[in-house]
Design a protein around this motif. Sequence first.
Motif, short mmCIF file in Angstrom:
data_model
loop_
_atom_site.label_atom_id
_atom_site.label_comp_id
_atom_site.label_asym_id
_atom_site.label_seq_id
_atom_site.Cartn_x
_atom_site.Cartn_y
_atom_site.Cartn_z
N UNK A 1 -17.87 -0.68 10.38
CA UNK A 1 -16.94 -0.33 11.42
C UNK A 1 -16.81 0.84 11.74
N UNK A 2 -16.76 1.69 10.77
CA UNK A 2 -16.62 3.11 10.81
C UNK A 2 -17.99 4.15 11.02
N UNK A 3 -19.00 3.78 10.52
CA UNK A 3 -20.17 4.24 10.49
C UNK A 3 -20.56 5.06 9.16
N UNK A 4 -19.21 5.92 8.94
CA UNK A 4 -19.56 6.82 7.77
C UNK A 4 -18.11 6.88 7.02
N UNK B 1 8.38 -0.02 2.24
CA UNK B 1 7.40 0.47 1.48
C UNK B 1 6.14 -0.81 1.72
N UNK B 2 6.53 -1.87 1.84
CA UNK B 2 5.62 -2.94 2.17
C UNK B 2 4.89 -2.65 3.46
N UNK B 3 5.58 -2.25 4.55
CA UNK B 3 5.09 -1.87 5.71
C UNK B 3 4.24 -0.76 5.65
N UNK B 4 4.56 0.26 4.81
CA UNK B 4 3.68 1.57 4.54
C UNK B 4 2.33 1.05 4.00
N UNK B 5 2.52 0.26 2.89
CA UNK B 5 1.44 -0.13 2.24
C UNK B 5 0.18 -0.59 3.08
N UNK B 6 0.51 -1.87 4.01
CA UNK B 6 -0.57 -2.30 4.97
C UNK B 6 -0.63 -1.45 6.23
N UNK B 7 0.19 -0.95 6.50
CA UNK B 7 0.22 -0.70 8.08
C UNK B 7 -0.55 0.85 8.12
N UNK B 8 -0.90 1.57 7.00
CA UNK B 8 -1.74 2.69 7.04
C UNK B 8 -3.44 2.21 7.17
N UNK B 9 -3.82 0.96 6.60
CA UNK B 9 -4.93 0.26 6.68
C UNK B 9 -5.02 -0.28 8.05
N UNK B 10 -3.87 -1.01 8.35
CA UNK B 10 -4.01 -1.75 9.72
C UNK B 10 -4.27 -0.82 10.94
N UNK C 1 -5.63 2.05 10.78
CA UNK C 1 -6.99 2.84 10.73
C UNK C 1 -8.13 1.84 11.05
N UNK C 2 -8.03 0.53 10.61
CA UNK C 2 -8.84 -0.36 11.15
C UNK C 2 -8.77 -0.61 12.91
N UNK C 3 -7.55 -0.73 13.31
CA UNK C 3 -7.32 -0.93 14.59
C UNK C 3 -8.08 0.24 15.41
N UNK C 4 -7.79 1.34 15.01
CA UNK C 4 -8.29 2.72 15.88
C UNK C 4 -9.75 2.62 15.83
N UNK C 5 -10.55 1.72 15.05
CA UNK C 5 -12.01 1.77 14.93
C UNK C 5 -12.15 0.51 15.62
N UNK C 6 -11.42 -0.23 16.16
CA UNK C 6 -11.59 -1.42 16.88
C UNK C 6 -11.45 -2.70 16.13
N UNK C 7 -10.99 -2.62 15.11
CA UNK C 7 -10.65 -4.09 14.16
C UNK C 7 -9.39 -4.24 14.10
N UNK C 8 -8.81 -4.92 14.98
CA UNK C 8 -7.33 -5.60 14.95
C UNK C 8 -7.12 -6.69 13.98
N UNK C 9 -6.97 -6.70 12.69
CA UNK C 9 -7.17 -7.50 11.68
C UNK C 9 -6.03 -7.35 10.63
N UNK C 10 -4.61 -7.90 10.99
CA UNK C 10 -3.56 -7.51 10.02
C UNK C 10 -3.77 -8.06 8.78
#
Length: 230
Positions: A37-40, A66-75, A77-86
């Motif tokens: 997804x990210x290349x490197x 805190x629950x939103x913080x925990x997963x949203x930082x990864x969500x 990041x993934x979404x920015x790279x084209x992977x929209x998967x909560x």
Amino acid sequence: MKYQHLFFDLDRTLWDFDKNSEKTLQQLFRDYSLQNTFGNFLFFKSRYEYHNKKLWLAYYQNRIEKEELSYRRFYLTLKEAGLDDIDLAKEIAQDFIDLSPLQTEIFPNTHKCLEYLKNKNYQLHIITNGFNEVQGRKLQNSKLEKYFSQIITSENAGANKPHAQIFEYALKQTGAEIEKSIMIGDDLSTDIKGARDMGMDHIYFNPKKAKHDEKLTFEIENLKELIDIF
């Protein structure tokens, strides 16, 4: 002795958050084949850190839980790279919380310093904005738990540093007098500002020698300098 109670921040003061976080992110990058997804790794890490920093600021300002913080930082990041998967983001987030406290990198001279202070009969405590389920495990796995009488978390106090409420809670829990207490931390905007606003002496831990114009009680670049202060 002037001081009796020494309050330490944990992340980036004793426990090397940056090194430990990078190790955890590297494992997640491998485990979830995120190179597809990210290349490197460096690109993944940089985008995660960007979103993580913004979300922690929102958490400090009570704009997210805190629950939103925990997963949203990864969500994000993934979404920015084209992977929209909560669901994937939540799975990775849980793995991060499980794996991160297993890392044990600490700053140079941490044990030497804490052992010295403990033997001098200072009361040592932690004040941290980190999550309850993570911070205790960090201390235990890094063999730091034995030095501290009280672990004060923002969750238990109901407020984050630099809010006065967490410092008031810490003083009450430890029975410390503010005139005989001092805060040691790496963050000018949370650790140092919070202590200074309370009228508490403080020690700015600045290993990267960041430039600033703050007026401080003490400033150190290495934890071994605490031996000279105390």
